[in-house]
Design an enzyme around this catalytic site. Structure first.
Site, PDB file in Angstrom:
ATOM      1  N   TYR A  81       2.920  10.024  -0.730  1.00 57.31           N
ATOM      2  CA  TYR A  81       3.988   9.290   0.135  1.00 57.31           C
ATOM      3  C   TYR A  81       5.622   9.699  -0.631  1.00 57.31           C
ATOM      4  CZ  TYR A  81       0.522   6.741   2.476  1.00 57.31           C
ATOM      5  OH  TYR A  81      -0.740   6.235   3.236  1.00 57.31           O
TER       6      TYR A  81
ATOM      7  N   HIS B 110      -7.626   9.654  -1.386  1.00 61.48           N
ATOM      8  CA  HIS B 110      -6.971   9.579  -0.239  1.00 61.48           C
ATOM      9  C   HIS B 110      -7.570  10.325   1.136  1.00 61.48           C
ATOM     10  CE1 HIS B 110      -2.499   9.482   1.349  1.00 61.48           C
ATOM     11  NE2 HIS B 110      -3.167   9.063   2.326  1.00 61.48           N
TER      12      HIS B 110
ATOM     13  N   ASP C 102       0.726  -1.409  -0.043  1.00 59.63           N
ATOM     14  CA  ASP C 102      -0.082  -0.340   0.176  1.00 59.63           C
ATOM     15  C   ASP C 102       0.895   1.146  -0.046  1.00 59.63           C
ATOM     16  OD1 ASP C 102      -3.044   1.031   0.790  1.00 59.63           O
ATOM     17  OD2 ASP C 102      -1.345   2.286   1.812  1.00 59.63           O
TER      18      ASP C 102
ATOM     19  N   LYS D 204      -2.823   5.835  -4.170  1.00 57.09           N
ATOM     20  CA  LYS D 204      -4.138   6.918  -3.805  1.00 57.09           C
ATOM     21  C   LYS D 204      -3.792   8.211  -4.402  1.00 57.09           C
ATOM     22  CE  LYS D 204      -3.711   4.862   0.915  1.00 57.09           C
ATOM     23  NZ  LYS D 204      -2.220   4.297   0.873  1.00 57.09           N
TER      24      LYS D 204
END
Length: 289
Positions: A64, A120, A59, A89
């Protein structure tokens, strides 16, 4: 179920990881590996270690900034693509341009298709998540993604997106751990056929030192993290713990072999304190850009 292998010599068979069948028939390994806050320069190594430990569900998220590292680890692993389940996401600041954002994630990951794509955060102040959902429905119709879902959506956000679109989200990924269980929201999602996925499943470590968890760890001859993960799994919740420690990666996988008794689960439910660690989705408005 996905058979995995783990152990210092790579020969000890780990328990089979259960699959959850989503509302469109796609299956997802119930126990995955999250890369939130894994630095980009460390992501490839960390994900390679997770894959070697036996994880097949990874994931990540555009926010990120480590999708490329995940993709590099996948490429280096030699594991057949069909054995892997990859989630990413949509960033909050790209809700008005979901198609392009998706293509950028696809390129960063080096994949032809993404298994699960999530909004998200709802960011209700933007008023764009309904448009983003319709764009994601188009990606799904074009078979560029195998399943679409949401993250951090509260009950009213879930209702709105279902009303606005034609596809019921496959997943709602939300903060859940023993001291913040979100039972009402989880029940609502399940009643609609939306699978519940827990992030920060260990309360970012804070829940592991509670007396209830440590006493159950002693009872079952397990680690506190294994007890909490077994609690999630017992409820059918998809869970994505994160660790950079290979030994803990294997320990977390082994949680699928732990069976908690009804009284164990009832004890953990008493830890509910309503204390959220992350932002409140009702007001969160960070762009993630």
């Amino acid at each position: 179920m996905s058979e995995t292998q783990f152990g210092s010599n790579g020969t000890t068979a780990a328990p089979a990881i259960p699959d959850v069948t989503l509302n469109n028939g796609v299956t997802i390994p119930q126990l995955g590996f999250g890369v939130f806050q894994v630095p980009p320069e460390e992501t490839q190594r960390t994900v390679e270690e997770a894959l070697a430990a036996g994880y097949r569900h990874i994931d990540t998220a555009a926010a990120y900034r480590n999708e490329a590292g995940v993709g590099a680890a996948i490429a280096a692993s030699g594991i057949p693509r069909e054995e892997l389940f990859i989630t990413t996401k949509l960033r909050n600041g790209e809700q008005g341009n979901a198609g392009e954002a998706f293509r950028n994630s696809l390129e960063a990951l080096g994949l032809d298709v993404i298994d699960l794509y999530l909004i998200h955060w709802p960011v209700p102040s933007q008023g764009l998540y309904q448009d983003a959902w319709r764009a994601m429905e188009q990606l799904y119709a074009e078979q560029q993604v195998r399943a679409i879902g949401v993250s951090n959506f509260l009950t009213d956000h879930v209702d709105t997106v279902i009303t606005a679109g034609d596809v019921v989200p496959a997943v709602n990924q939300i903060e859940i751990h023993p001291t913040f269980q979100q039972q009402e929201l989880a029940a609502k999602c399940r009643s609609l056929g939306i699978a519940v996925e827990a992030y920060s499943p260990l309360g970012q470590g804070a829940d592991l030192s509670t007396e209830a968890v440590t006493s159950l760890a002693s009872k079952h001859g397990a680690t506190p993290a294994q007890i909490v993960l077994a609690w999630h799994l017992s409820q059918g919740t998809i869970v994505i713990p994160k660790t950079a420690n290979p030994a803990r990666m294997r320990e977390n996988l082994a949680s699928s072999a732990i069976s908690l008794a009804p009284e164990d689960i009832a004890l953990l439910e008493t830890l509910e304190s309503g204390t959220r660690i992350g932002a409140d989705p009702a007001v969160a408005a960070h762009s993630q850009m």
